[in-house]
Write a protein that holds these residues in place. Structure first.
Motif, PDB file in Angstrom:
ATOM      1  N   MET A   7       0.849  -1.183   0.000  1.00 18.66           N
ATOM      2  CA  MET A   7       0.000   0.000   0.000  1.00 18.66           C
ATOM      3  C   MET A   7       0.888   1.237   0.000  1.00 18.66           C
ATOM      4  N   LEU A   8       0.586   2.183  -0.890  1.00 20.75           N
ATOM      5  CA  LEU A   8       1.338   3.430  -0.973  1.00 20.75           C
ATOM      6  C   LEU A   8       0.386   4.607  -1.107  1.00 20.75           C
ATOM      7  N   THR A   9       0.784   5.716  -0.528  1.00 22.53           N
ATOM      8  CA  THR A   9       0.088   6.959  -0.800  1.00 22.53           C
ATOM      9  C   THR A   9       0.626   7.492  -2.117  1.00 22.53           C
ATOM     10  N   LYS A  15       7.742   9.613  -4.407  1.00 19.75           N
ATOM     11  CA  LYS A  15       9.052   9.587  -3.738  1.00 19.75           C
ATOM     12  C   LYS A  15       9.877   8.397  -4.230  1.00 19.75           C
ATOM     13  N   TYR A  16       9.269   7.214  -4.289  1.00 18.28           N
ATOM     14  CA  TYR A  16       9.986   6.022  -4.732  1.00 18.28           C
ATOM     15  C   TYR A  16      10.345   6.093  -6.211  1.00 18.28           C
ATOM     16  N   HIS A  21      14.583   6.750 -10.240  1.00 15.70           N
ATOM     17  CA  HIS A  21      15.117   7.495 -11.390  1.00 15.70           C
ATOM     18  C   HIS A  21      16.515   8.033 -11.079  1.00 15.70           C
ATOM     19  N   ASP A  22      16.683   8.625  -9.894  1.00 10.30           N
ATOM     20  CA  ASP A  22      17.985   9.171  -9.495  1.00 10.30           C
ATOM     21  C   ASP A  22      19.052   8.072  -9.442  1.00 10.30           C
ATOM     22  N   LEU A  23      18.703   6.930  -8.880  1.00 13.38           N
ATOM     23  CA  LEU A  23      19.668   5.832  -8.783  1.00 13.38           C
ATOM     24  C   LEU A  23      20.079   5.320 -10.162  1.00 13.38           C
ATOM     25  N   SER A 111       3.342   0.153   4.721  1.00 14.70           N
ATOM     26  CA  SER A 111       4.466  -0.272   5.567  1.00 14.70           C
ATOM     27  C   SER A 111       5.821   0.231   5.074  1.00 14.70           C
ATOM     28  N   SER A 112       6.003   0.359   3.776  1.00 10.16           N
ATOM     29  CA  SER A 112       7.307   0.807   3.270  1.00 10.16           C
ATOM     30  C   SER A 112       7.537   2.301   3.477  1.00 10.16           C
ATOM     31  N   GLU A 113       6.479   3.051   3.781  1.00  5.96           N
ATOM     32  CA  GLU A 113       6.600   4.495   3.990  1.00  5.96           C
ATOM     33  C   GLU A 113       6.680   4.878   5.466  1.00  5.96           C
ATOM     34  N   ALA A 114       6.487   3.938   6.363  1.00  2.00           N
ATOM     35  CA  ALA A 114       6.425   4.241   7.795  1.00  2.00           C
ATOM     36  C   ALA A 114       7.710   4.913   8.280  1.00  2.00           C
TER      37      ALA A 114
END
Length: 161
Positions: A7-9, A15-16, A21-23, A111-114
């Motif tokens: 789940m992502l906002t 952000k991800y 892209h930067d990486l 969970s990945s944004e917590a």
């Protein structure tokens, strides 16, 4: 076995995507240049610059794979999924701990944004999972990993994006 949806906002998704892209575009090129310069120094067996650059390259590739996996399995919480009064991923919720009278505002995220420093709690955390689906004015009982229970009154629910 199917991968679990993340789940992502909308902000988390952006952000991800920006980080990926930067990486891929910037950081890969930077580390490739570091490796090239280190190779030109000669003997690679005792070349600390080469070893450091290869380690950095490994870390970048690991993070790229991790981000690609998150984005591949992302489920973005859309505006049409948001009920103004119902707690869901992508909202800000103000609660009052009934036993101590302490108020706190949390942002419910995947969970990945917590990030506890920013008061972003996961929908999979004990508090986040217990709050999901509840509405303003309701009392929510949260069972903590320690076995204790805490009661919260939901004071406010708002869309955060």
């Amino acid at each position: 076995m199917a991968a679990t949806k993340t789940m992502l906002t909308l902000a988390g998704l952006k952000k991800y995507e920006d980080e990926l892209h930067d990486l891929k575009v910037v950081r890969r090129q930077e580390v490739a240049q570091k490796i090239k310069v280190a190779r030109e120094q000669g003997d690679l067996s005792e070349n600390a610059d080469y070893d450091a650059a290869k380690d950095e390259q490994s870390e970048i590739e690991r993070r790229i794979a991790e981000l690609e996996q998150i984005l591949k399995n992302a489920e973005v919480v859309a505006d049409e999924d948001f009920d103004e009064d119902k707690i869901n991923v992508g909202c800000s919720v103000t609660v009052k701990e009934l036993s101590r009278g302490i108020e706190a505002t949390y942002h419910l995220v995947g969970s990945s944004e917590a990030d506890s420093r920013q008061r972003k709690i996961s929908n999979e955390s004990p508090v986040g999972a217990a709050l999901m689906g509840h509405r303003r004015g309701e009392t929510v009982e949260v069972k903590l990993p320690s076995g204790a229970s805490v009661s919260y009154e939901v004071l406010d629910v708002k869309r955060t994006e």
